[in-house]
Enzyme design. Structure first.
Site, PDB file in Angstrom:
ATOM      1  N   ARG A 186      61.186  54.526  58.095  1.00 46.44           N
ATOM      2  CA  ARG A 186      60.811  53.134  57.809  1.00 46.44           C
ATOM      3  C   ARG A 186      59.348  53.117  57.410  1.00 46.44           C
ATOM      4  NH1 ARG A 186      63.505  49.364  62.400  1.00 46.44           N
ATOM      5  NH2 ARG A 186      63.015  47.713  60.926  1.00 46.44           N
ATOM      6  N   ARG A 213      66.181  44.008  73.561  1.00 46.57           N
ATOM      7  CA  ARG A 213      65.118  43.726  72.582  1.00 46.57           C
ATOM      8  C   ARG A 213      65.421  42.451  71.803  1.00 46.57           C
ATOM      9  NH1 ARG A 213      63.759  48.833  69.009  1.00 46.57           N
ATOM     10  NH2 ARG A 213      62.421  47.215  68.191  1.00 46.57           N
ATOM     11  N   LYS A 259      64.301  35.968  67.133  1.00 44.70           N
ATOM     12  CA  LYS A 259      63.344  37.039  67.436  1.00 44.70           C
ATOM     13  C   LYS A 259      62.488  37.363  66.209  1.00 44.70           C
ATOM     14  CE  LYS A 259      64.749  41.472  67.197  1.00 44.70           C
ATOM     15  NZ  LYS A 259      63.910  42.262  66.275  1.00 44.70           N
ATOM     16  N   ASN A 260      63.137  37.464  65.044  1.00 44.02           N
ATOM     17  CA  ASN A 260      62.394  37.883  63.857  1.00 44.02           C
ATOM     18  C   ASN A 260      61.444  36.809  63.335  1.00 44.02           C
ATOM     19  OD1 ASN A 260      63.674  40.282  64.124  1.00 44.02           O
ATOM     20  ND2 ASN A 260      64.967  40.095  62.310  1.00 44.02           N
ATOM     21  N   CYS A 290      62.008  54.296  64.622  1.00 42.24           N
ATOM     22  CA  CYS A 290      62.546  54.985  63.453  1.00 42.24           C
ATOM     23  C   CYS A 290      64.065  55.102  63.558  1.00 42.24           C
ATOM     24  CB  CYS A 290      61.916  56.362  63.320  1.00 42.24           C
ATOM     25  SG  CYS A 290      62.229  57.379  64.745  1.00 42.24           S
ATOM     26  N   ASP A 299      71.368  43.404  59.271  1.00 39.78           N
ATOM     27  CA  ASP A 299      71.457  43.271  60.732  1.00 39.78           C
ATOM     28  C   ASP A 299      72.858  42.875  61.205  1.00 39.78           C
ATOM     29  OD1 ASP A 299      68.859  43.982  60.947  1.00 39.78           O
ATOM     30  OD2 ASP A 299      68.089  42.035  61.572  1.00 39.78           O
TER      31      ASP A 299
END
Ligand code: UD1
Length: 417
Positions: free
Chosen positions: A121, A398, A22-23, A116, A306
């Site tokens: 952030r 997500r 995803k990232n 947030c 993470d």
């Protein structure tokens, strides 16, 4: 609103293939704006964050088609340089569109990003770096009005913290800037390397990605390309954690083992048996794992923030005491209150959490507050006697495609209601 129901398991067994990262996908989708022609991106799971990026691309005037896990993006008719507030608020990484929009249009208008849930952030490092590249940024009641009247100017930048998003934004802005941009103290995450690989295939000149200094020689134009996104190291860490918590023997296929070595080494230290091949890793956990003295989150190649919540669920059912120190985000312990409801023994003081392991947890109704926190509750639910219900699947969706099917395919008892 749907929930996830999970029944405690005794062991997980089998083989699973890990989805694309995803990232990596999110900045790569933002980067397609810079390319004239068609881009074909493989290994894009159906995740709500990916769908938000597609909505942003559509809003800007791009076409995006999905064929299974491949996205085909055409940016020829892109005609807007703004992103509406509702799309910006849906996910924090929407800010990564700033670098590519300003690079393509020399103008951008967007609001501050949402997300947030991990504490404040800020985006000060993004904005400071882009300003140093000749972009005027006016912050007006939550809206960022950005303009680079004389085009983007390559420069030497030193980030005050190796922020992943800020590194990506500068890379995106710099690929078409005049001259050579040098970013020091940049992020070194595998997703940065994937973005650089993608951009280089499109004609960019980036070197040093994955190291502390990235050098970008600006080019006039980028063209379309075909690219396969790297496997998701955090999803791989999630399935390792599930096996770590309940025991079993699982092969994770489609992984790059050295991308999550800091996580695998914790499992090894705790007593798991690992067999690493080129693109797979087998984890065997025959009995309750041992605790780890200290787990500190740090930027890559250190232990990823993470994976902190994931390992906390595992250590809640380990033999002994583990100390966690969260160094990346100020408020990343929201899952702790929920793990306590499942009977975990955890004390938090600021950035430190002390976890005293026990043999099993017990099922309860728990609430999800963020993506990885939700995954940690799912892992804890697998290691709990009875039934656990996790409210609100929107967070887990997500970042995980069909997590319940994946877990069920290796012996989990998970359903969505
Ligand atoms: C990315 C990842 C996220 C991961 C995080 C850290 C994506 C889509 N998300 O998020 O999963 O948890 O890296 O590995 O890739 N900071 C500032 N000012 C800034 C930017 C960041 O103070 O301008 C701070 C943040 O508040 C945080 C730390 O720096 O405390 C790390 O943030 P950053 O690396 O930017 O994370 P993201 O890119 O948001």
């Amino acid at each position: 609103m749907s929930s996830i129901i999970v029944k405690g398991s005794n062991k997980l067994e089998g083989e699973i293939s890990i989805q694309g990262s995803k990232n990596s996908i999110l900045p790569i989708l933002a980067a397609t704006i810079l390319c004239k022609g068609e881009c074909v991106i493989h290994s894009c799971p159906k995740l709500s964050d990916v769908e938000v990026s597609i909505k942003i691309l559509n809003y800007l005037g791009c076409t995006v088609e999905r064929e299974e896990d491949t996205l085909i993006i055409n940016t020829n008719n892109i005609n807007r340089y703004d992103i509406p507030n509702d799309l910006m608020r849906e996910m924090r990484s929407s800010i990564v569109f700033l670098g590519s929009i300003i690079s393509r249009f020399k103008k951008a208008r967007l609001s501050f990003p949402g997300g947030c849930e991990l504490g404040p952030r800020p985006i000060d490092i993004h904005l400071k770096s882009l300003r140093q590249m000749g972009i005027d940024i006016i912050e007006n009641h939550g809206i960022l009005e950005c303009e680079a009247c004389d085009g983007l100017i390559a420069t030497k930048l030193s980030l005050s913290f190796p922020s992943v998003g800020a590194t990506e934004n500068v890379m995106l802005a710099a690929v078409n800037a005049r001259g050579t941009t040098i970013i020091t103290n940049c992020a070194r995450e595998p997703e940065i390397c994937d973005l650089a690989d993608y951009l280089n295939k499109c004609g960019a000149k980036i070197c040093g990605a994955g190291e502390g200094t990235i050098i970008i020689e600006g080019v006039k134009e980028l063209h379309g390309t075909e690219h396969k996104v790297i496997p998701d190291r955090i999803v791989a860490s999630t399935f390792m954690s599930a096996v770590g918590a309940v025991g079993g023997d699982v092969v994770l296929k489609n992984v790059v083992p050295h991308h999550f070595e800091s996580v695998s080494s914790v499992f090894k230290e705790a007593g798991a048996m690992l067999k690493v091949k080129n693109d797979s890793i087998r984890i065997k956990v025959p009995q309750q794992l041992n605790s780890i003295s200290t787990i500190r989150t740090t930027p890559y190649p250190g232990f990823p923030t993470d994976a902190q919540a994931l390992l906390m669920a595992v250590m809640s059912v380990s033999k002994g005491t583990t100390v966690f120190i969260e160094n990346i985000f100020e408020n990343r312990y929201k899952h702790v209150g929920e793990l306590l409801k499942l009977g975990a023994n955890i004390n938090v003081e600021g950035r430190v959490a002390v976890v005293k392991g026990k043999k099993r947890l017990s099922g309860a109704f728990v609430e999800a507050y963020d993506l990885r926190g939700s995954a940690s509750l799912l892992i804890a639910g697998l290691a709990a006697d009875g039934v656990t219900e996790i409210s609100d699947t929107s967070y887990i969706d997500r970042g995980y495609e069909n997590i319940e099917n994946m877990l069920n395919s290796i012996g989990g008892l998970v359903k969505r209601i």
